[in-house]
Every structure is written in C-alpha cells, then in structure tokens.
Write a protein that holds these residues in place. Structure first.
Motif, short mmCIF file in Angstrom:
data_model
loop_
_atom_site.label_atom_id
_atom_site.label_comp_id
_atom_site.label_asym_id
_atom_site.label_seq_id
_atom_site.Cartn_x
_atom_site.Cartn_y
_atom_site.Cartn_z
N ASP A 72 0.82 -1.22 0.00
CA ASP A 72 0.00 0.00 0.00
C ASP A 72 0.85 1.27 0.00
O ASP A 72 0.37 2.35 -0.36
N GLU A 73 2.12 1.14 0.41
CA GLU A 73 3.02 2.31 0.43
C GLU A 73 3.27 2.85 -0.98
O GLU A 73 3.62 4.01 -1.14
N PHE A 74 3.10 2.00 -1.98
CA PHE A 74 3.25 2.49 -3.36
C PHE A 74 2.29 3.65 -3.63
O PHE A 74 2.59 4.55 -4.40
N ASP A 75 1.12 3.60 -2.97
CA ASP A 75 0.11 4.65 -3.18
C ASP A 75 0.54 5.99 -2.57
O ASP A 75 -0.05 7.03 -2.88
N ASN A 76 1.55 5.95 -1.70
CA ASN A 76 1.99 7.17 -1.01
C ASN A 76 3.18 7.85 -1.70
O ASN A 76 3.69 8.85 -1.21
N PHE A 77 3.65 7.26 -2.81
CA PHE A 77 4.78 7.85 -3.52
C PHE A 77 4.42 9.27 -3.99
O PHE A 77 3.39 9.45 -4.65
N PRO A 78 5.24 10.27 -3.67
CA PRO A 78 4.99 11.60 -4.24
C PRO A 78 5.34 11.62 -5.73
O PRO A 78 6.01 10.73 -6.24
N GLU A 79 4.86 12.64 -6.39
CA GLU A 79 5.14 12.83 -7.82
C GLU A 79 6.64 12.81 -8.07
O GLU A 79 7.41 13.50 -7.40
N GLY A 80 7.09 11.99 -9.01
CA GLY A 80 8.51 11.94 -9.36
C GLY A 80 9.31 10.88 -8.63
O GLY A 80 10.42 10.54 -9.06
N ALA A 81 8.77 10.34 -7.54
CA ALA A 81 9.50 9.30 -6.79
C ALA A 81 9.43 7.97 -7.53
O ALA A 81 8.41 7.64 -8.13
N VAL A 82 10.52 7.22 -7.50
CA VAL A 82 10.56 5.94 -8.20
C VAL A 82 10.84 4.77 -7.26
O VAL A 82 10.55 3.62 -7.59
N THR A 167 21.97 5.91 -1.74
CA THR A 167 22.33 6.92 -0.74
C THR A 167 22.96 8.14 -1.41
O THR A 167 22.58 9.28 -1.14
N MET A 168 23.90 7.89 -2.29
CA MET A 168 24.59 9.00 -2.95
C MET A 168 23.62 9.79 -3.83
O MET A 168 23.60 11.02 -3.79
N VAL A 169 22.79 9.09 -4.58
CA VAL A 169 21.81 9.76 -5.43
C VAL A 169 20.82 10.55 -4.58
O VAL A 169 20.39 11.65 -4.93
N GLY A 170 20.46 9.98 -3.42
CA GLY A 170 19.50 10.64 -2.53
C GLY A 170 20.02 11.95 -1.96
O GLY A 170 19.23 12.84 -1.61
N MET A 171 21.32 12.09 -1.84
CA MET A 171 21.89 13.35 -1.37
C MET A 171 21.68 14.45 -2.42
O MET A 171 21.49 15.62 -2.09
N GLU A 172 21.72 14.05 -3.67
CA GLU A 172 21.62 14.99 -4.78
C GLU A 172 20.17 15.18 -5.26
O GLU A 172 19.75 16.28 -5.61
N HIS A 173 19.41 14.07 -5.24
CA HIS A 173 18.04 14.10 -5.78
C HIS A 173 17.07 13.37 -4.85
O HIS A 173 16.57 12.29 -5.19
N PRO A 174 16.79 13.95 -3.69
CA PRO A 174 15.89 13.28 -2.74
C PRO A 174 14.48 13.08 -3.31
O PRO A 174 13.75 12.21 -2.84
N GLU A 175 14.14 13.84 -4.32
CA GLU A 175 12.79 13.76 -4.88
C GLU A 175 12.52 12.41 -5.57
O GLU A 175 11.37 12.07 -5.87
N LEU A 176 13.58 11.64 -5.83
CA LEU A 176 13.40 10.33 -6.47
C LEU A 176 12.95 9.25 -5.48
O LEU A 176 12.62 8.13 -5.89
N PHE A 177 12.94 9.57 -4.18
CA PHE A 177 12.69 8.55 -3.17
C PHE A 177 11.49 8.87 -2.28
O PHE A 177 11.29 10.02 -1.88
N HIS A 178 10.72 7.82 -2.01
CA HIS A 178 9.69 7.88 -0.98
C HIS A 178 10.31 7.25 0.27
O HIS A 178 10.66 6.06 0.24
N VAL A 179 10.48 8.02 1.33
CA VAL A 179 11.15 7.51 2.53
C VAL A 179 10.17 6.72 3.38
O VAL A 179 9.17 7.27 3.87
#
Length: 225
Positions: A72-82, A167-179
């Motif tokens: 169900d967490e897939f439904d909580n992904f913000p726009e742009g998160a992969v 981790t490295m990508v998340g420092m630069e582009h946090p918008e790609l991740f749903h935490v």
C-alpha cells in the motif's frame, strides 16, 4: 511462481552496472558476480514490461505485519519518486562522507534524522518499475559519467552495493525517493556504536512506533515474539 535464473540476470545486469561497481563494491575491481548486488538499481531494465511494481527484501527479516500493507506504500509515492526505501539507522554514511563533511561543515549529508541525511538501507525496497522506466532523471543517473561525477563530488567510496548508489543519489536528488518509516525496516545492527561513533549512535538508531519488519543486519539476533 516464476523463478529467475541468477546467471541470466547477472548477464543482463553486468553491462548496466559495471561502471558503478568500482565505487560501491568491497573488492578492488569489478567482479562479474558482484553485479547481482546491484539488481535493484536496474530492475526496470531487465524485468518484463508487464511487471510494474516489485518489493525486494533481504533474507534476514522478520515480519510482524502483513506484507500487503507494505504494498500500500506504493500509493503514497509523491510525484517523481521511483523508489521506496527506509533510512540507514547507523552512522555508516557519516563515516563514508567524512571528507565531504569536513569540507562542508554545515552540510546535512551523513547527519542524523530528523534534519540530517543519514543515507538509506536497502533491506526493504519498493521499486516502482514503471516510474523507473519513465524517469529521465533516474536513467541519466545510471550513466557511467554521472556516477563518476557524483562520486567525485562527494568523495564517495562505498562497499554496500545498491544502497550506496541510492544513498549517494539521494543526497543529490531526494525527490526520487519515498522515505519509508523506520518501522518498515527496523535495523538491529549496532556495529558502529563500538567503532568510533558511540557519542552520536543513538541519534541514528532510535525508531519510534510499532515495528512492522525487523532487520537482523550484520547477523544480529532478531527478538523472539
């Protein structure tokens, strides 16, 4: 049930992840067999198109709730998160980013939550394969030149495979991740507490709430019911 041959997957993976292995593998070079530790990074490139979402988990987990709830967490992904992923709960990336942190004293990189960026732990991963396929940014970040550019910027040399890359990508582009909340990946390893970080360890390790998945990383025993 569909069984996927590890050797076949590795064959498809290797050309995609070969360039990043030297930055995020324990060995000194690029080992063909190590490519499997980067499976999640390029899953969208090797899985059939009709598979749109995958949960990838480590073996050293204990479930305290129905894994359907995690879907169900897939439904909580913000726009742009992969990708959905929980934070790392030890100061391992405080250690890995030591040089960058020294050069940038005000940085949040490697710092503890809630305000810092402690990095990610790949023990529990939600991969939105369709979003990964369609994200121009994410696919650009897989290119060897981009990996090289980021590792140089952050002086990054890791050994934990896919989670180092995320981790490295998340420092630069946090918008790609749903935490994911820490209760979805309650890591139990305390190795870094005894290796130079006892003063800050608990800032990383604390996790409020009822645990849904225990992660006995670094061979840590998981509590009995």
């Amino acid at each position: 049930v569909i069984v996927h041959d590890v050797n076949e997957l590795t064959e498809k993976l290797f050309p995609i992840v070969e360039a990043m292995q030297k930055h995020f593998s324990a060995g000194s070079g690029t080992y063909y067999s190590d490519a499997i530790f980067f499976l999640s990074v390029a899953m969208h490139r090797i899985m059939p198109k009709e598979i749109t979402q995958i949960i990838q988990v480590d073996l050293d987990l204990k479930y305290k709730t129905n894994i359907r709830d995690l879907f169900d967490e897939f439904d909580n992904f913000p726009e742009g998160a992969v990708i959905g992923i929980a934070r790392e709960m030890q100061p391992v990336y405080r250690h890995t980013f030591w040089q960058y942190r020294r050069e940038n004293p005000q940085t949040k990189v490697g710092g503890p939550p809630p305000d810092g960026l402690p990095g990610f732990n790949s023990g529990v991963l939600l991969l939105n394969l369709e979003a990964m396929r369609q994200s121009k940014l994410y696919n650009q970040l897989l290119e060897p030149a981009m990996v090289q550019k980021l590792t140089e910027k952050y002086h990054f040399k890791g050994h934990l495979g896919d989670q180092d890359f995320f981790t490295m990508v998340g420092m630069e582009h946090p918008e790609l991740f749903h935490v994911l909340d820490c209760t979805w990946n309650r890591q139990l390893c305390t190795w870094w507490r005894d290796h130079g970080y006892s003063d800050v360890f608990d800032q990383y390790f604390q996790c409020e709430g009822e645990v849904k998945i225990y992660h006995g990383n670094c061979n840590t025993p998981i509590p009995e019911d």
